[in-house]
Design an enzyme around this catalytic site. Structure first.
Site, PDB file in Angstrom:
ATOM      1  CG  HIS A   1      -1.840  -1.034   1.438  1.00 29.88           C
ATOM      2  ND1 HIS A   1      -1.728  -1.978   2.433  1.00 29.88           N
ATOM      3  CD2 HIS A   1      -2.964  -1.342   0.743  1.00 29.88           C
ATOM      4  CE1 HIS A   1      -2.750  -2.815   2.361  1.00 29.88           C
ATOM      5  NE2 HIS A   1      -3.515  -2.467   1.344  1.00 29.88           N
TER       6      HIS A   1
ATOM      7  NE  ARG B   1      -8.298 -12.186   2.931  1.00 28.57           N
ATOM      8  CZ  ARG B   1      -8.925 -11.409   2.049  1.00 28.57           C
ATOM      9  NH1 ARG B   1      -8.288 -10.998   0.968  1.00 28.57           N
ATOM     10  NH2 ARG B   1     -10.179 -11.047   2.236  1.00 28.57           N
TER      11      ARG B   1
END
Ligand code: PAF
Length: 281
Positions: free
Chosen positions: A37, A187
């Site tokens: 990100h 995740r």
């Protein structure tokens, strides 16, 4: 940096920036930010006057029995990380702000969403396109940034923008990896230490495919068989799919030719990881 949680305040700020003629760069996220990100955010910072990110765990893109409840959330940590990249505004709405009672409108891209993750996660892309369309309407970005790790998502969103004549550019940036090659993902946090060690097989299988193609192998079945063998070295790995598809329609190819996407999805217990590489011959 401002933290905004309601739509009227966001709209007011965006309108003011637009009036001033500022360009807006946007990185939509579900939070629990990692280096992947941050690389998108740094690029958005570099290329635009005003930089916005959203942090919203979108219930619409999670299927029944998926990890919506468990999805990691840490707004304090995320806002500090966002600030460190020079972000101007974090939009972090509640579910009822985005989907108030009576909400009834959905955006669906057909065909491209049928295979790969669309086949294993019915309804997932409808959730993604609906929330991203809403976020684009609110943030009105000139440029929006997505990671190549979610290759199908990026192609689906490019198609949505094209088909709905949305006035922005989608920029797709390379997958950011851990030192052993595992693609960064929120995740990864779910993996046990044993699973984390084994999870490198996704990347290894893609490297096997690339090496075979470099040596002249073109038969998709042979390449996929070798990838399967590599992934099977990990005791806990359960293959969801191994696919070689063209990059326009995402249709499976029998021979590697031109530009192809090699994509894998593998489950370790309840944790589903994806990765891919683009090849060109
Ligand atoms: O890639 C993600 O994190 C999500 O799918 C997105 C684009 C933020 C939409 O919820």
């Amino acid at each position: 940096m401002q933290l905004v949680t309601d739509i009227p305040s966001l709209k007011g700020i965006i309108e003011e920036k637009k009036q001033k003629g500022l360009s807006i760069g946007f990185v939509p996220t579900m939070g629990f930010l990692h280096e992947g990100h941050l690389s998108l955010m740094r690029k958005a910072r570099e290329e635009n006057d005003f930089m916005v990110i959203s942090i919203f765990v979108n219930p619409l893109q999670f299927g029944e029995g998926e990890d919506y409840e468990e999805y990691p959330r840490d707004l304090e940590r995320d806002t500090a990380l966002a600030e460190s990249t020079g972000c101007d505004l974090v939009f972090s709405p509640s579910v009822s702000e985005m989907y108030p009672p009576g909400y009834a409108t959905f955006v669906q891209v057909e065909k491209l969403t049928e295979g790969l993750c669309g086949a294993s996660r019915p309804g997932h892309f409808l959730g993604v396109t609906t929330v991203v369309a809403k976020l684009f309407n609110l943030v009105r970005p000139d440029r929006a940034y997505f990671g190549q790790k979610d290759a199908q998502q990026a192609l689906v969103l490019i198609k949505m923008v094209e088909d709905l004549n949305m006035n922005l550019e989608i920029i797709v940036l390379p997958t950011v990896r851990e030192p052993d090659g595992l693609a960064m993902s929120s995740r990864n946090k779910y993996l046990t230490s044993e699973q984390r060690k084994e999870a490198v097989v996704l990347y290894k299988s893609l490297k096997v495919a690339e090496a075979l193609i470099r040596k002249g192998e073109r038969e998709a079945e042979i390449i996929k068989e070798n990838m399967f063998k590599t992934i099977s070295e990990a005791k806990q790995a359960q293959v969801d799919y191994i696919e070689i598809v063209d990059t326009k329609q995402l249709s499976p190819v029998s021979r590697v030719k031109g530009r192809c996407l090699i994509a894998v999805a593998v489950k370790f217990g309840q944790t589903r990881l994806i990765d891919n590489v683009l090849v060109e011959v």
